[in-house]
Design an enzyme around this catalytic site. Sequence first.
Site, PDB file in Angstrom:
ATOM      1  N   GLY A 162     -27.508  -8.156   0.553  1.00 17.43           N
ATOM      2  CA  GLY A 162     -26.439  -9.058  -0.536  1.00 17.43           C
ATOM      3  C   GLY A 162     -26.960 -10.018  -1.109  1.00 17.43           C
ATOM      4  O   GLY A 162     -26.075 -10.657  -2.035  1.00 17.43           O
ATOM      5  N   ALA A 163     -27.991 -10.705  -0.700  1.00 13.69           N
ATOM      6  CA  ALA A 163     -28.394 -11.996  -1.365  1.00 13.69           C
ATOM      7  C   ALA A 163     -28.478 -11.860  -2.636  1.00 13.69           C
ATOM      8  O   ALA A 163     -27.983 -12.815  -3.347  1.00 13.69           O
ATOM      9  CB  ALA A 163     -29.584 -12.629  -0.606  1.00 13.69           C
ATOM     10  N   GLY A 164     -29.155 -10.802  -3.160  1.00 18.89           N
ATOM     11  CA  GLY A 164     -29.385 -10.866  -4.399  1.00 18.89           C
ATOM     12  C   GLY A 164     -28.227 -10.439  -5.327  1.00 18.89           C
ATOM     13  O   GLY A 164     -27.922 -10.684  -6.520  1.00 18.89           O
ATOM     14  N   ASP A 165     -27.175  -9.738  -4.676  1.00 22.83           N
ATOM     15  CA  ASP A 165     -25.865  -9.343  -5.567  1.00 22.83           C
ATOM     16  C   ASP A 165     -25.081 -10.783  -5.395  1.00 22.83           C
ATOM     17  O   ASP A 165     -24.352 -11.202  -6.518  1.00 22.83           O
ATOM     18  CB  ASP A 165     -25.249  -8.411  -4.534  1.00 22.83           C
ATOM     19  CG  ASP A 165     -25.927  -7.051  -4.393  1.00 22.83           C
ATOM     20  OD1 ASP A 165     -26.685  -6.707  -5.459  1.00 22.83           O
ATOM     21  OD2 ASP A 165     -25.969  -6.472  -3.366  1.00 22.83           O
TER      22      ASP A 165
HETATM   23  P1  ADP Z   1     -32.915  -9.061  -3.214  1.00 23.33           P
HETATM   24  O1  ADP Z   1     -31.643  -9.304  -2.482  1.00 23.33           O
HETATM   25  O2  ADP Z   1     -32.072  -8.468  -4.707  1.00 23.33           O
HETATM   26  O3  ADP Z   1     -33.978  -8.367  -2.798  1.00 23.33           O
HETATM   27  P2  ADP Z   1     -33.966 -11.914  -2.826  1.00 23.33           P
HETATM   28  O4  ADP Z   1     -34.015 -11.513  -1.456  1.00 23.33           O
HETATM   29  O5  ADP Z   1     -34.921 -12.058  -3.641  1.00 23.33           O
HETATM   30  O6  ADP Z   1     -33.065 -10.453  -3.779  1.00 23.33           O
HETATM   31  O7  ADP Z   1     -32.553 -12.828  -2.660  1.00 23.33           O
HETATM   32  C1  ADP Z   1     -31.736 -13.379  -3.791  1.00 23.33           C
HETATM   33  C2  ADP Z   1     -31.731 -14.759  -3.837  1.00 23.33           C
HETATM   34  O8  ADP Z   1     -31.152 -15.155  -2.556  1.00 23.33           O
HETATM   35  C3  ADP Z   1     -33.104 -15.481  -3.807  1.00 23.33           C
HETATM   36  O9  ADP Z   1     -33.717 -15.723  -5.198  1.00 23.33           O
HETATM   37  C4  ADP Z   1     -32.868 -16.784  -3.101  1.00 23.33           C
HETATM   38  O10 ADP Z   1     -32.091 -17.769  -3.990  1.00 23.33           O
HETATM   39  C5  ADP Z   1     -31.756 -16.406  -1.889  1.00 23.33           C
HETATM   40  N1  ADP Z   1     -32.273 -15.972  -0.962  1.00 23.33           N
HETATM   41  C6  ADP Z   1     -32.577 -14.777  -0.524  1.00 23.33           C
HETATM   42  N2  ADP Z   1     -33.242 -14.650   0.862  1.00 23.33           N
HETATM   43  C7  ADP Z   1     -33.232 -16.188   1.300  1.00 23.33           C
HETATM   44  C8  ADP Z   1     -33.552 -16.997   2.343  1.00 23.33           C
HETATM   45  N3  ADP Z   1     -33.978 -16.380   3.454  1.00 23.33           N
HETATM   46  N4  ADP Z   1     -33.527 -18.187   2.210  1.00 23.33           N
HETATM   47  C9  ADP Z   1     -33.004 -18.882   1.370  1.00 23.33           C
HETATM   48  N5  ADP Z   1     -32.528 -18.137   0.118  1.00 23.33           N
HETATM   49  C10 ADP Z   1     -32.447 -17.096   0.021  1.00 23.33           C
END
Ligand code: ADP
Length: 317
Positions: A255-258
């Site tokens: 869900g980080a990307g969302d």
């Molecule tokens: P997705 O969930 O679409 O694969 P990401 O994993 O690249 O996308 O995460 C989206 C954004 O969330 C990243 O650009 C960053 O800002 C943040 N993020 C993701 N994982 C981490 C982490 N382990 N620590 C800090 N920020 C994170």
Amino acid sequence: MPVAITCGEMLIDFVSTVAGVTLIEAPAFHKAAGGAPANVAVGLARLGLSSGFMGKVGGDDFGEFLRETLASNAVDTTHLLFTKEARTTLAFVSLRAGGERDFIFYRNPGAEMLFAPDEVNEDYIASAEIFHFGSITLGAQPSRDATLRAAQAASAHGLFISYDPNLRLNLWSSPQAAREGIMVGWPHANLIKVSREELEFLSGSADLEWGARRLWHSNLRLLVATHGASGCTYFTPEASGHIPGFAVEAVDTTGAGDAFLAALLFKLHSARNTPLAEGLIREAVRFANAAGALTATRRGAIPALPRLSEIEELLEG
Ligand code: ADP
């Protein structure tokens, strides 16, 4: 009527109760609401921007669970459709030791694939300001035509259009079919968020700047490639830059990307009808990095999506 409408799949994620294992090794699974466009709708509502979700789930208890999840998070469900012709899609998910996620989808077909073009309510879209869609429903018919019809309606009514081409290779017949199917949504978008891997896959090059420029089109105003913990790179018609991520103790990046996308849309909403100044983009992307980082510190997708005050606290701290 909501300010933002998201369109695409909503499904049940059955997530391995144990991390660092394959689906073969997973001992049990925890039920969670999933589907990237639905997560974005909840992410927007949690930040205080009204949102609605457009798509189809099964007329079964899992579909009702998804409706209740949206409703209890203040997302408008008046255009969430139910069908008895297929069940709500299930995705079994495990997080492998290297951080890679394994997926098996159960949908033969799944309800979201049956969303049909004549079920797209254009008046509902016309009443909104932001339209966001994903690529999963572009991989099947009739949902492909329905998603494109909705995007075209959003474009005709002058909405700000955002696209997240989530790559799930095992939902397509071949990598080539995935590339072509995902690119069908591409020309409609004013904002595109991809992961670094997705941009490499779509452009065929590990050089992000080259890939972004090769895939650029005249409607596109901002392309962001996310890199997990290390943040993201943004591209505009004239500029590009990297914005580092926030150092947090990550427990589950689902869900980080969302969260990132919802936060970005939230920040850009008021400037959507003006040229997007680079200063504003850098500020918005930093805000979105904070939202993604916070989401990574908590388990699950929807429960982990941050509130405005939490993002502000991280930015100030
Ligand atoms: P997705 O969930 O679409 O694969 P990401 O994993 O690249 O996308 O995460 C989206 C954004 O969330 C990243 O650009 C960053 O800002 C943040 N993020 C993701 N994982 C981490 C982490 N382990 N620590 C800090 N920020 C994170």
